[in-house]
Design a protein around this motif. Structure first.
Motif, PDB file in Angstrom:
ATOM      1  N   SER A  63       0.919  -1.107   0.117  1.00 35.06           N
ATOM      2  CA  SER A  63      -0.054  -0.047   0.097  1.00 35.06           C
ATOM      3  C   SER A  63       0.903   1.179  -0.099  1.00 35.06           C
ATOM      4  O   SER A  63       1.954   1.189   0.705  1.00 35.06           O
ATOM      5  CB  SER A  63      -1.064   0.079   1.267  1.00 35.06           C
ATOM      6  OG  SER A  63      -1.812  -0.996   1.409  1.00 35.06           O
ATOM      7  N   ASP A  65       0.953   5.778  -0.432  1.00 39.91           N
ATOM      8  CA  ASP A  65       0.113   6.989  -0.221  1.00 39.91           C
ATOM      9  C   ASP A  65       0.829   8.084  -1.189  1.00 39.91           C
ATOM     10  O   ASP A  65       1.586   7.852  -1.703  1.00 39.91           O
ATOM     11  CB  ASP A  65       0.071   7.305   1.440  1.00 39.91           C
ATOM     12  CG  ASP A  65       1.367   7.718   1.956  1.00 39.91           C
ATOM     13  OD1 ASP A  65       2.399   7.469   1.193  1.00 39.91           O
ATOM     14  OD2 ASP A  65       1.452   7.685   3.178  1.00 39.91           O
ATOM     15  N   ASP A  66      -0.178   9.202  -1.238  1.00 38.93           N
ATOM     16  CA  ASP A  66       0.446  10.345  -1.669  1.00 38.93           C
ATOM     17  C   ASP A  66       0.683  10.199  -3.196  1.00 38.93           C
ATOM     18  O   ASP A  66       1.901  10.276  -3.617  1.00 38.93           O
ATOM     19  CB  ASP A  66       1.480  11.136  -0.941  1.00 38.93           C
ATOM     20  CG  ASP A  66       1.098  11.530   0.464  1.00 38.93           C
ATOM     21  OD1 ASP A  66      -0.229  11.840   0.536  1.00 38.93           O
ATOM     22  OD2 ASP A  66       1.940  11.499   1.360  1.00 38.93           O
ATOM     23  N   PRO A  67      -0.034   9.820  -4.087  1.00 37.33           N
ATOM     24  CA  PRO A  67      -1.631   9.469  -3.689  1.00 37.33           C
ATOM     25  C   PRO A  67      -1.808   7.866  -3.480  1.00 37.33           C
ATOM     26  O   PRO A  67      -0.886   7.147  -3.334  1.00 37.33           O
ATOM     27  CB  PRO A  67      -2.121   9.659  -5.180  1.00 37.33           C
ATOM     28  CG  PRO A  67      -1.102   9.449  -6.155  1.00 37.33           C
ATOM     29  CD  PRO A  67       0.089   9.622  -5.653  1.00 37.33           C
ATOM     30  N   ALA A  68      -2.927   7.478  -2.958  1.00 29.01           N
ATOM     31  CA  ALA A  68      -3.234   6.311  -2.398  1.00 29.01           C
ATOM     32  C   ALA A  68      -3.265   5.450  -3.707  1.00 29.01           C
ATOM     33  O   ALA A  68      -3.721   5.596  -4.847  1.00 29.01           O
ATOM     34  CB  ALA A  68      -4.714   6.312  -2.156  1.00 29.01           C
ATOM     35  N   ARG A  69      -2.495   4.270  -3.715  1.00 34.79           N
ATOM     36  CA  ARG A  69      -1.961   3.396  -4.473  1.00 34.79           C
ATOM     37  C   ARG A  69      -1.980   1.952  -4.003  1.00 34.79           C
ATOM     38  O   ARG A  69      -1.547   1.746  -2.633  1.00 34.79           O
ATOM     39  CB  ARG A  69      -1.010   3.630  -5.336  1.00 34.79           C
ATOM     40  CG  ARG A  69      -1.022   4.714  -6.309  1.00 34.79           C
ATOM     41  CD  ARG A  69       0.420   5.228  -6.438  1.00 34.79           C
ATOM     42  NE  ARG A  69       1.011   5.833  -5.446  1.00 34.79           N
ATOM     43  CZ  ARG A  69       2.316   5.981  -5.097  1.00 34.79           C
ATOM     44  NH1 ARG A  69       3.085   5.777  -6.273  1.00 34.79           N
ATOM     45  NH2 ARG A  69       2.768   6.621  -3.824  1.00 34.79           N
ATOM     46  N   PRO A 116      -9.596   5.356   0.194  1.00 36.82           N
ATOM     47  CA  PRO A 116      -8.927   4.058   0.851  1.00 36.82           C
ATOM     48  C   PRO A 116      -9.137   2.535   0.611  1.00 36.82           C
ATOM     49  O   PRO A 116     -10.456   2.470   0.410  1.00 36.82           O
ATOM     50  CB  PRO A 116      -9.001   4.447   2.266  1.00 36.82           C
ATOM     51  CG  PRO A 116      -9.501   5.839   2.402  1.00 36.82           C
ATOM     52  CD  PRO A 116     -10.380   6.070   0.886  1.00 36.82           C
ATOM     53  N   ALA A 144     -10.008   5.271   6.384  1.00 39.61           N
ATOM     54  CA  ALA A 144      -8.610   5.967   6.129  1.00 39.61           C
ATOM     55  C   ALA A 144      -7.537   5.445   7.185  1.00 39.61           C
ATOM     56  O   ALA A 144      -6.304   5.494   6.855  1.00 39.61           O
ATOM     57  CB  ALA A 144      -8.765   7.359   6.413  1.00 39.61           C
ATOM     58  N   PHE A 147      -5.873   2.167   5.886  1.00 45.70           N
ATOM     59  CA  PHE A 147      -5.133   2.197   4.935  1.00 45.70           C
ATOM     60  C   PHE A 147      -3.882   3.094   5.455  1.00 45.70           C
ATOM     61  O   PHE A 147      -2.962   2.420   4.858  1.00 45.70           O
ATOM     62  CB  PHE A 147      -5.839   3.194   3.667  1.00 45.70           C
ATOM     63  CG  PHE A 147      -4.931   3.282   2.580  1.00 45.70           C
ATOM     64  CD1 PHE A 147      -4.955   2.498   1.717  1.00 45.70           C
ATOM     65  CD2 PHE A 147      -4.243   4.549   2.312  1.00 45.70           C
ATOM     66  CE1 PHE A 147      -3.939   2.765   0.500  1.00 45.70           C
ATOM     67  CE2 PHE A 147      -3.512   4.610   1.446  1.00 45.70           C
ATOM     68  CZ  PHE A 147      -3.236   3.835   0.325  1.00 45.70           C
ATOM     69  N   ALA A 148      -3.984   3.918   6.166  1.00 44.31           N
ATOM     70  CA  ALA A 148      -2.859   4.383   6.812  1.00 44.31           C
ATOM     71  C   ALA A 148      -1.744   3.351   7.563  1.00 44.31           C
ATOM     72  O   ALA A 148      -0.522   3.399   7.517  1.00 44.31           O
ATOM     73  CB  ALA A 148      -2.947   5.579   7.699  1.00 44.31           C
ATOM     74  N   VAL A 151      -0.183   1.177   4.968  1.00 43.90           N
ATOM     75  CA  VAL A 151       0.796   1.898   4.543  1.00 43.90           C
ATOM     76  C   VAL A 151       2.208   1.762   5.243  1.00 43.90           C
ATOM     77  O   VAL A 151       3.374   1.643   4.801  1.00 43.90           O
ATOM     78  CB  VAL A 151       0.587   3.288   4.275  1.00 43.90           C
ATOM     79  CG1 VAL A 151       1.834   4.211   3.671  1.00 43.90           C
ATOM     80  CG2 VAL A 151      -0.541   3.250   2.839  1.00 43.90           C
TER      81      VAL A 151
END
Length: 407
Positions: A63, A65-69, A116, A144, A147-148, A151
């Protein structure tokens, strides 16, 4: 002179032998497979990535982030995907994708997320019936916070070593589950009721019992479920006894297993039924009536369901059970799709008595038709039975994941 020559020979061998060993090792290692194709479908509730492979291989996913992928890597030396970037079929969890050769031994598919999301299951299928090996990745929405956390977990893992993916076991999930649901598996027929039968003497009751025992084994091994069978031996049970067992034990899901027959031998493929008084088509009505009459054939009469017992509360309960049964059927079919031959419109409705419990979600799985030569051959093959049981176990798991997601 001789000693000096031997010293030089030893020195030369010391220099070239490691190279020869490396060359031999490289010659022994099989070549990395090619990524043949990839496709992504998306809905607001879920997305699926399917990667066709020339051979089984390893995979991993992370996973970002920045952007979510989500990035999914497969160990492969080449790829021949025609559309290397674009948008998936349908709109929802995934908004775009890019496929690239990220390293000489790695092909990466990067999915851009519209919000997310997290991997629910990821597994590799062996080649079968002319289909290539496949990596299947199912993705569902996440909070969210979830997902965080994913990551951060993947960042820590990749800092220490390259993350490696292991196929989600059949019946398992990448998501935790708070309870252990009780799944009751009902092998159809049994005892004096043999069910469908081929001219060679292959009997439905034997096939579905062996299959049900394998499905039970997979669900138990996943550690997510308590599992019971309505019958574990070649014994006869009336239809209402099967339903009563599920109701008395407060089952969270009843799944009845069958492999039927029809007068048109070209009809084949697996399907999943929920209960409906209005059958999907003539074939479904014939199959339902045949199953429901099995008690009469065996010398038992059916109990009458009078209108007086159906009050408003019972009607509401049945409506809810039908909704949940349909969700279970969809989840099972979704997992069967990449694994086995399905009938057209594989989620179907028929008035099977075994599906009539007003307080237990219930589905009936037709594994195939003993009247079709291809289906009959498959039903006798352990590899096909294992692949199908694994797909159904995954479907059961995703159904309960879906219930967990509901508020």
């Amino acid at each position: 002179m001789t000693r000096h020559f031997l010293f030089r020979l030893v020195l030369i061998l010391a220099l070239i032998l490691p190279g020869l060993a490396s060359a031999q090792d490289a010659a022994i290692l099989p070549p990395l497979p090619n990524v043949i194709d990839a496709r992504i479908t998306a809905t607001p509730e879920r997305a699926r990535l399917v990667i066709d492979l020339a051979a089984r291989t390893e995979f991993s996913f992370v996973s970002l982030d920045d952007p979510a992928r989500l990035a999914i890597d497969v160990r492969a030396g080449t790829f021949s995907v025609q559309e290397t970037e674009g948008v998936p079929a349908g709109e929802g969890v995934v908004s775009g994708y890019v496929i690239e050769q990220a390293a000489p031994d790695r092909v990466r598919t990067t999915l851009t997320l519209s919000g997310p999301a997290q991997v629910q299951q990821a597994y590799v299928l062996d080649p079968f019936e002319g289909q290539p090996a496949r990596l299947v990745v199912d993705i569902i929405p996440a909070t969210a916070e979830e997902f965080a956390a994913n990551v951060e977990r993947d960042r820590v893992a990749s800092a220490s070593a390259a993350p490696s993916g292991v196929s989600t076991p059949a019946g398992g999930s990448e998501l935790p589950i708070g309870t252990r649901p009780l799944v009751v598996i009902d092998p159809g027929h049994g005892g004096i009721d043999s069910g469908a039968e081929t001219p060679e003497g292959i009997r439905e009751k034997d096939i579905v019992l062996a299959f049900s025992l394998r499905l039970q084994e997979l669900l138990v091994e996943s550690g997510r479920f308590d599992v019971a069978l309505t019958r574990e031996t070649d014994t006869y049970l009336r239809l209402e006894e099967r339903v009563a067992l599920a109701r008395t034990n407060r089952a969270d899901l009843l799944i009845s297993i069958h492999a039927d027959s029809f007068q048109q031998p070209e009809i084949r493929g697996a399907s999943v039924y929920t209960r409906d008084e209005n059958a999907t088509d003539v074939l479904d009505k014939v199959l339902a009536e045949t199953e429901n009459k099995s008690d009469v054939i065996a010398g038992f009469s059916m109990p009458l369901m009078t209108a007086e017992v159906v009050d408003i509360l019972l009607d509401l309960m049945r409506r809810e059970m039908r909704v949940q049964s349909f969700m279970a059927a969809q989840s099972i079919v979704h997992q069967l799709e990449p694994s086995v031959e399905l009938r057209r419109f594989p989620v179907r409705q028929a008035d099977f008595f075994v599906l009539q419990a007003p307080d237990v979600p219930s589905v009936l799985v037709e594994l195939g038709f003993l009247s079709n030569a291809s289906d009959a051959a498959n039903l006798m093959q352990s590899d096909w039975r294992d692949r199908t049981a694994e797909a159904i176990a995954r479907g059961i798991s995703t159904y309960f994941d879906t219930l967990q997601e509901e508020p």
